[in-house]
Design a protein around this motif. Structure first.
Motif, mmCIF file in Angstrom:
data_model
loop_
_atom_site.group_PDB
_atom_site.id
_atom_site.type_symbol
_atom_site.label_atom_id
_atom_site.label_comp_id
_atom_site.label_asym_id
_atom_site.label_seq_id
_atom_site.Cartn_x
_atom_site.Cartn_y
_atom_site.Cartn_z
ATOM 1 N N ALA A 16 3.746 -7.049 16.282
ATOM 2 C CA ALA A 16 4.805 -7.299 15.296
ATOM 3 C C ALA A 16 4.390 -6.782 13.929
ATOM 4 O O ALA A 16 5.186 -6.179 13.200
ATOM 5 C CB ALA A 16 5.127 -8.786 15.221
ATOM 6 N N ALA A 17 3.090 -7.022 13.609
ATOM 7 C CA ALA A 17 2.609 -6.553 12.304
ATOM 8 C C ALA A 17 2.583 -5.038 12.253
ATOM 9 O O ALA A 17 2.959 -4.411 11.242
ATOM 10 C CB ALA A 17 1.221 -7.122 12.034
ATOM 11 N N LEU A 18 2.160 -4.438 13.362
ATOM 12 C CA LEU A 18 2.137 -2.970 13.399
ATOM 13 C C LEU A 18 3.554 -2.406 13.303
ATOM 14 O O LEU A 18 3.782 -1.379 12.636
ATOM 15 C CB LEU A 18 1.469 -2.491 14.696
ATOM 16 N N ALA A 19 4.511 -3.066 13.946
ATOM 17 C CA ALA A 19 5.904 -2.613 13.881
ATOM 18 C C ALA A 19 6.442 -2.711 12.463
ATOM 19 O O ALA A 19 7.177 -1.829 11.979
ATOM 20 C CB ALA A 19 6.771 -3.432 14.838
ATOM 21 N N GLU A 20 6.062 -3.772 11.748
ATOM 22 C CA GLU A 20 6.489 -3.942 10.353
ATOM 23 C C GLU A 20 5.919 -2.828 9.475
ATOM 24 O O GLU A 20 6.615 -2.274 8.628
ATOM 25 C CB GLU A 20 6.038 -5.313 9.846
ATOM 26 N N LEU A 21 4.610 -2.517 9.699
ATOM 27 C CA LEU A 21 3.979 -1.435 8.927
ATOM 28 C C LEU A 21 4.646 -0.087 9.240
ATOM 29 O O LEU A 21 4.863 0.748 8.346
ATOM 30 C CB LEU A 21 2.489 -1.363 9.249
ATOM 31 N N GLU A 22 4.960 0.132 10.537
ATOM 32 C CA GLU A 22 5.603 1.385 10.924
ATOM 33 C C GLU A 22 6.959 1.536 10.243
ATOM 34 O O GLU A 22 7.336 2.609 9.765
ATOM 35 C CB GLU A 22 5.761 1.428 12.449
ATOM 36 N N GLN A 23 7.699 0.433 10.172
ATOM 37 C CA GLN A 23 9.010 0.457 9.522
ATOM 38 C C GLN A 23 8.875 0.741 8.028
ATOM 39 O O GLN A 23 9.641 1.517 7.449
ATOM 40 C CB GLN A 23 9.712 -0.893 9.760
ATOM 41 N N ALA A 24 7.855 0.117 7.396
ATOM 42 C CA ALA A 24 7.622 0.341 5.956
ATOM 43 C C ALA A 24 7.204 1.784 5.702
ATOM 44 O O ALA A 24 7.611 2.415 4.709
ATOM 45 C CB ALA A 24 6.559 -0.631 5.451
ATOM 46 N N ILE A 40 0.828 -1.212 0.000
ATOM 47 C CA ILE A 40 0.000 0.000 0.000
ATOM 48 C C ILE A 40 0.866 1.267 0.000
ATOM 49 O O ILE A 40 0.508 2.284 -0.601
ATOM 50 C CB ILE A 40 -0.950 0.000 1.239
ATOM 51 N N PHE A 41 2.054 1.178 0.656
ATOM 52 C CA PHE A 41 2.929 2.351 0.697
ATOM 53 C C PHE A 41 3.519 2.659 -0.671
ATOM 54 O O PHE A 41 3.752 3.835 -1.019
ATOM 55 C CB PHE A 41 4.036 2.149 1.741
ATOM 56 N N ALA A 97 9.047 4.507 3.410
ATOM 57 C CA ALA A 97 8.315 5.142 2.308
ATOM 58 C C ALA A 97 8.377 6.659 2.399
ATOM 59 O O ALA A 97 8.533 7.363 1.396
ATOM 60 C CB ALA A 97 6.867 4.658 2.312
ATOM 61 N N LEU A 98 8.281 7.188 3.622
ATOM 62 C CA LEU A 98 8.355 8.642 3.789
ATOM 63 C C LEU A 98 9.748 9.173 3.442
ATOM 64 O O LEU A 98 9.884 10.284 2.906
ATOM 65 C CB LEU A 98 7.975 9.028 5.222
ATOM 66 N N ARG A 99 10.800 8.353 3.782
ATOM 67 C CA ARG A 99 12.149 8.781 3.386
ATOM 68 C C ARG A 99 12.280 8.821 1.869
ATOM 69 O O ARG A 99 12.881 9.747 1.311
ATOM 70 C CB ARG A 99 13.190 7.812 3.980
ATOM 71 N N LEU A 106 3.153 6.123 -2.750
ATOM 72 C CA LEU A 106 4.268 6.807 -3.408
ATOM 73 C C LEU A 106 3.985 7.027 -4.885
ATOM 74 O O LEU A 106 4.300 8.083 -5.443
ATOM 75 C CB LEU A 106 5.566 5.995 -3.243
ATOM 76 N N ALA A 107 3.406 6.025 -5.514
ATOM 77 C CA ALA A 107 3.153 6.098 -6.957
ATOM 78 C C ALA A 107 2.179 7.207 -7.301
ATOM 79 O O ALA A 107 2.329 7.865 -8.339
ATOM 80 C CB ALA A 107 2.638 4.752 -7.459
ATOM 81 N N ARG A 108 1.166 7.437 -6.441
ATOM 82 C CA ARG A 108 0.201 8.491 -6.758
ATOM 83 C C ARG A 108 0.537 9.813 -6.076
ATOM 84 O O ARG A 108 -0.272 10.742 -6.077
ATOM 85 C CB ARG A 108 -1.214 8.054 -6.393
ATOM 86 N N GLU A 109 1.780 9.872 -5.512
ATOM 87 C CA GLU A 109 2.286 11.102 -4.907
ATOM 88 C C GLU A 109 1.320 11.630 -3.847
ATOM 89 O O GLU A 109 0.986 12.813 -3.790
ATOM 90 C CB GLU A 109 2.561 12.175 -5.975
ATOM 91 N N ALA A 110 0.889 10.732 -2.966
ATOM 92 C CA ALA A 110 -0.070 11.087 -1.917
ATOM 93 C C ALA A 110 0.596 11.978 -0.880
ATOM 94 O O ALA A 110 1.820 11.915 -0.673
ATOM 95 C CB ALA A 110 -0.582 9.818 -1.248
ATOM 96 N N PRO A 111 -0.158 12.831 -0.194
ATOM 97 C CA PRO A 111 0.411 13.670 0.865
ATOM 98 C C PRO A 111 0.901 12.811 2.023
ATOM 99 O O PRO A 111 0.469 11.660 2.197
ATOM 100 C CB PRO A 111 -0.747 14.574 1.271
ATOM 101 N N ALA A 112 1.796 13.377 2.848
ATOM 102 C CA ALA A 112 2.421 12.618 3.926
ATOM 103 C C ALA A 112 1.397 12.091 4.921
ATOM 104 O O ALA A 112 1.557 10.989 5.487
ATOM 105 C CB ALA A 112 3.443 13.498 4.642
ATOM 106 N N VAL A 113 0.318 12.807 5.136
ATOM 107 C CA VAL A 113 -0.673 12.382 6.124
ATOM 108 C C VAL A 113 -1.337 11.065 5.733
ATOM 109 O O VAL A 113 -1.770 10.279 6.592
ATOM 110 C CB VAL A 113 -1.720 13.508 6.326
#
Length: 461
Positions: free
Chosen positions: A34-42, A5-6, A46-48, A10-17
């Motif tokens: 663990a799943a939430l931590a994985e999503l947070e890392q992704a 999803i991230f 993606a934001l970087r 990125l592909a549609r240049e979505a805002p950071a929020v």
């Protein structure tokens, strides 16, 4: 968990929020830590990536603006247009409320407002800053960039009433100024400013410095172009002056050759006068020492006596309007005067032609006078022999008379005239008159004797 999803964000240049939404939805669906931590890392990765793409996009825009500025410089025609374009791009690229440029004035020792974009205050647009005063004055003096997030309360700068008044009227708070350099010399300052507090990032300072460098090059190019134009104009003027001088020299050389040829071929004053008017145009008259006309080309009604007197007194050309008067002289003796009514402007070089003509005429008049004197002596000697009765060989005497154009076999009248003037002048007149009448003359103290053709005295008169 699905982290694709991230990539879609990125592909549609979505805002950071929007990058927070997948994590919120997973948390609501009861995802494990663990799943939430994985999503947070992704999300963080993606934001970087998004920030990197945004910086590259911004850099692309900046490079494009710099390229356009360089293109403006390459085709520099109007300095004002180029400087306005640079200031406008600085405002757009930094997202500033206003951008402006000041230039140093070496003659007054301060710096003045040159270009503004986004300004609404006329007082601000007319500001002059002493070197070292205010943020811009300090940049101009030190050659280093300065920025302030709240200028009016920033105690690093020397505030003045005029500067603070202009800044207040414009409503500026945050200001960034960078130097415009030519080598080691600062020629002005380029600014970006906002009507709210703002801290300027290092890359923004670097961008404004790049634009300032282009502006300095534009100003220097304009100076060089102006100097080149002035130099070309001076060269053109010098070339024209050289051409005019060359033409004058050529005319003078042509006149000299023609007058020299006339003298060699036995030409007279009339011929020299014709050469002068043929080259210079206009009408010309030659007067003898007593003001009688010796030659005239064209119509010259009258020559100003005062101008003749001035020319003879000065010993050089006298001018009045289109009239040029040159004395004809030999040493201290005045033989006559040459006067030209010009058809147009007479250059100094062309006046040399007139002076050369006057010199040639002086030589001709001296030669004519000497010839007349020689002939007068020969005629006088013949008349002396006749009067004295020294006729030992009649045939030789007739031969001498025939060479002088006198026919002794014809009737002649002997005329004796007394004079009270100069003997030389009386003798010259008698000699000239008798030669014209095919007679003889001689001079004595107080009188002249003429032998003139004619059977009766009234015929000789």
């Amino acid at each position: 968990m699905n982290t694709r999803i991230f990539f879609e964000l990125l592909a549609r240049e979505a805002p950071a929020v929007d990058f927070e939404t997948p994590i919120a939805e997973a948390r609501a669906a009861g995802a494990s830590p663990a799943a939430l931590a994985e999503l947070e890392q992704a999300k963080t990765a993606a934001l970087r990536v998004r920030a990197l793409l945004a910086r590259r996009a911004r850099r692309e825009v900046e490079l494009s603006a710099l390229f356009e500025t360089a293109s403006d410089l390459a085709g520099l025609r109007d300095l004002d247009a180029v400087l306005n374009a640079i200031v406008r791009r600085a405002r757009q690229l930094l997202g500033a409320d206003i951008a402006y440029m000041t230039l140093n004035d070496p003659s007054r020792g301060d710096t003045y407002m040159r270009v503004t974009d986004g300004s609404i205050s006329r007082a601000f647009q007319r500001l002059r800053l002493p070197l070292g005063a205010g943020l811009g004055g300090l940049v101009a003096q030190t050659g280093a960039p300065y920025a302030s997030s709240g200028y009016l309360t920033d105690e690093r700068f020397r505030h003045t009433g005029s500067i603070d008044g202009g800044v207040t009227e414009e409503g500026l708070v945050g200001i960034l100024g960078v130097p415009m350099r030519l080598g080691e010399r600062v020629i002005g300052v380029l600014f970006a400013a906002d009507r709210a507090e703002r801290s300027y990032a290092q890359e923004e300072v670097a961008l404004l410095c790049s634009l300032a460098a282009h502006a300095a090059v534009a100003i220097d190019n304009a100076r060089l172009l102006q100097e080149t134009r002035v130099t070309l104009e001076e060269l053109s003027a010098a070339s024209e002056a050289a051409r005019v001088h060359s033409d004058a020299v050529e005319r003078a050389a042509r006149a000299h050759d023609r007058m020299t040829d006339l003298v060699v071929r036995g030409g007279g004053v009339e011929d020299v006068a014709s050469v002068v008017t043929d080259i210079l145009g206009g009408s010309l008259v030659v007067l003898d020492a007593d003001g009688r006309r010796l030659a005239e080309v064209g119509r010259v009604d009258r020559v100003d006596e005062d101008l003749i007197t001035r020319a003879r007194t000065l010993g050089r050309t006298a001018r009045r309007g289109d009239l040029r008067v040159i004395p004809i002289g030999a040493g201290a003796e005045v033989l006559g005067t040459l006067a030209l009514h010009a058809a147009g402007d007479i250059a100094d070089a062309d006046e040399r032609i007139l002076e050369r003509a006057a010199l040639v005429m002086a030589l001709l008049l001296l030669f004519r006078r000497n010839m007349t004197e020689v002939e007068g002596r020969v005629r006088g000697e013949l008349l002396d022999d006749l009067v004295a009765g020294h006729v030992s060989d009649p045939d030789a005497l007739d031969a001498r008379a025939r060479r002088l154009g006198v026919d002794l076999s014809a009737d002649h009248v002997l005329v004796v005239a007394r004079h009270q003037g100069r003997r030389e002048r009386a003798a010259f007149w008698a000699s000239s008159f008798s030669a014209a009448e095919r007679g003889l003359s001689t001079a004595y103290s107080g009188e002249v004797v003429l032998l003139l053709p004619g059977a009766r005295p009234e015929e000789a008169a």
